[in-house]
Design an enzyme around this catalytic site. Structure first.
Site, PDB file in Angstrom:
ATOM      1  N   GLU A   8       7.580  -8.256 -13.056  1.00 54.09           N
ATOM      2  CA  GLU A   8       6.644  -8.227 -11.923  1.00 54.09           C
ATOM      3  C   GLU A   8       6.382  -6.782 -11.525  1.00 54.09           C
ATOM      4  OE1 GLU A   8       7.792 -10.845  -8.741  1.00 54.09           O
ATOM      5  OE2 GLU A   8       6.201 -10.121  -7.409  1.00 54.09           O
ATOM      6  N   ASP A  13      10.343 -19.185  -5.513  1.00 53.64           N
ATOM      7  CA  ASP A  13      10.800 -19.041  -4.126  1.00 53.64           C
ATOM      8  C   ASP A  13       9.730 -18.347  -3.285  1.00 53.64           C
ATOM      9  OD1 ASP A  13      11.112 -16.480  -5.082  1.00 53.64           O
ATOM     10  OD2 ASP A  13      13.231 -16.287  -4.537  1.00 53.64           O
ATOM     11  N   SER A  14       8.601 -17.982  -3.924  1.00 56.70           N
ATOM     12  CA  SER A  14       7.428 -17.548  -3.151  1.00 56.70           C
ATOM     13  C   SER A  14       7.021 -18.640  -2.168  1.00 56.70           C
ATOM     14  CB  SER A  14       6.262 -17.210  -4.086  1.00 56.70           C
ATOM     15  OG  SER A  14       6.012 -18.279  -4.984  1.00 56.70           O
ATOM     16  N   ASP A  35      13.061 -21.611  -9.602  1.00 54.34           N
ATOM     17  CA  ASP A  35      13.637 -20.344  -9.157  1.00 54.34           C
ATOM     18  C   ASP A  35      14.983 -20.595  -8.510  1.00 54.34           C
ATOM     19  OD1 ASP A  35      12.851 -17.706  -9.277  1.00 54.34           O
ATOM     20  OD2 ASP A  35      11.284 -17.923  -7.758  1.00 54.34           O
ATOM     21  N   GLU A  46      16.711 -13.435 -10.644  1.00 53.28           N
ATOM     22  CA  GLU A  46      16.262 -12.054 -10.478  1.00 53.28           C
ATOM     23  C   GLU A  46      17.432 -11.099 -10.656  1.00 53.28           C
ATOM     24  OE1 GLU A  46      14.325 -11.425  -6.706  1.00 53.28           O
ATOM     25  OE2 GLU A  46      12.932 -13.089  -7.006  1.00 53.28           O
ATOM     26  N   LYS A  89      15.150 -19.610 -13.189  1.00 56.21           N
ATOM     27  CA  LYS A  89      14.822 -18.174 -13.180  1.00 56.21           C
ATOM     28  C   LYS A  89      15.750 -17.446 -12.216  1.00 56.21           C
ATOM     29  CE  LYS A  89      10.826 -16.511 -11.262  1.00 56.21           C
ATOM     30  NZ  LYS A  89      11.327 -15.604 -10.214  1.00 56.21           N
TER      31      LYS A  89
HETATM   32  O1  KIV Z   1       8.559 -16.906  -6.695  1.00 58.03           O
HETATM   33  C1  KIV Z   1       7.577 -16.633  -7.385  1.00 58.03           C
HETATM   34  O2  KIV Z   1       6.476 -17.149  -7.197  1.00 58.03           O
HETATM   35  C2  KIV Z   1       7.747 -15.670  -8.465  1.00 58.03           C
HETATM   36  C3  KIV Z   1       6.499 -15.210  -9.150  1.00 58.03           C
HETATM   37  C4  KIV Z   1       5.794 -14.230  -8.310  1.00 58.03           C
HETATM   38  C5  KIV Z   1       6.780 -14.683 -10.502  1.00 58.03           C
HETATM   39  O3  KIV Z   1       8.826 -15.262  -8.743  1.00 58.03           O
END
Ligand code: KIV
Length: 281
Positions: A197, A61-62, A100, A131, A129
């Protein structure tokens, strides 16, 4: 313009690497091999990264920040991640694709998480993934029992930037023990990977020693079982001040494919990250 070349075209037929999947992940951890992960948001980078031998591609989600220009990851929607996962999945036949789960797509209940994770799996993800700490253990169990492998994300969790108060190192002092306890509960619930992280390198080493699941670090030092970076960071595309753990592989090679290949070989050999890329307790 040279366009992205699809898997079916003659240009892609030399991809002979065995697909990296859950069995390869578990075997690599058992053998103590270092794992590589890069973020990826489109088919062209997926093809190049896959060809360079990146084990896992994270549709992170970056993308809210590096692709969409937001100041945080919070505005990213499930549809955004679904779309980018499908783009990546079309072009990376031998890397594992991890999607994500965006903010507000899994926090309410295990059922909510399953329904949204299923959308990403149907778009081509092989793992999702999430969080968060031990409070997510029931959700991790619910997903894994229903066929959805999970990567847990601890330490700096950017979706919680407003409760954390900024993007800073996590897990110092007593918070380190809490992080390890969270990770153990998530592993017990079925998490296949624990991604950490921005945590002190000594804490990452303790964490790795306490788990059977692989630990993948970003700003967590060398004593984890793999490394992940944002692909734009290693290609120096990200504007502004560089994070300490970032290494500019484009400057070292002058070519995108070579830069990604060098990242892979440096992680595998242990040359990256160096002590200067990590944080003290
Ligand atoms: O969203 C992302 O790119 C991440 C990485 C920084 C691990 O969660």
């Amino acid at each position: 313009m040279t366009a992205y070349v699809s898997n079916e075209s003659p240009g892609r037929q030399n991809v002979t690497r065995k697909p990296f999947g859950i069995r390869q992940l578990r075997a690599a951890r058992a053998k103590g091999e270092q794992l590589t992960m890069l973020t990826c948001y489109d088919a062209s980078f997926a093809a190049v990264s896959c060809e360079a031998g990146v084990d896992m591609l994270l549709v992170g989600d970056s993308l809210g920040m590096v692709v969409q220009g937001h100041t945080s990851t919070l505005p990213v929607s499930l549809e955004d991640i679904r779309y980018h996962t499908a783009c990546v999945a079309r072009a990376a036949p031998s890397s594992m694709i991890i999607a994500d789960m965006p903010f507000a797509s899994y926090q309410v209940s295990p059922e909510q998480a399953f329904q949204n994770a299923a959308v990403l799996m149907q778009a081509g993800a092989q793992m999702v993934k999430l969080e968060g700490g031990a409070w997510l253990a029931p959700t991790v169990a619910f997903l894994t029992q229903r066929g959805i492998p999970v990567c847990a994300h601890l330490g700096l969790t950017p979706q919680s930037v407003h409760t954390l108060g900024g993007y800073m190192v996590q897990g110092r002092g007593a918070a380190g023990d809490a992080l390890i306890s969270d990770a153990k509960q998530l592993e017990q619930a079925g998490a296949e990977i624990v991604l950490v992280e921005l945590i002190p390198s000594p804490l990452a080493a303790r964490l790795t020693a306490s788990l059977t699941a692989p630990t993948i670090g970003i700003g967590a030092g060398p004593d984890v079982t793999g490394q992940v970076l944002v692909v734009y960071d290693i290609l120096n595309v990200t504007p502004g001040r560089k994070a300490r753990f970032v290494k500019n592989y484009l400057a070292l090679t002058g070519d995108i494919q070579a830069a990604i290949s060098l990242f892979v070989s440096e992680v595998k050999s242990g040359a990256y990250p160096g002590p200067e890329h990590g944080f003290e307790s």
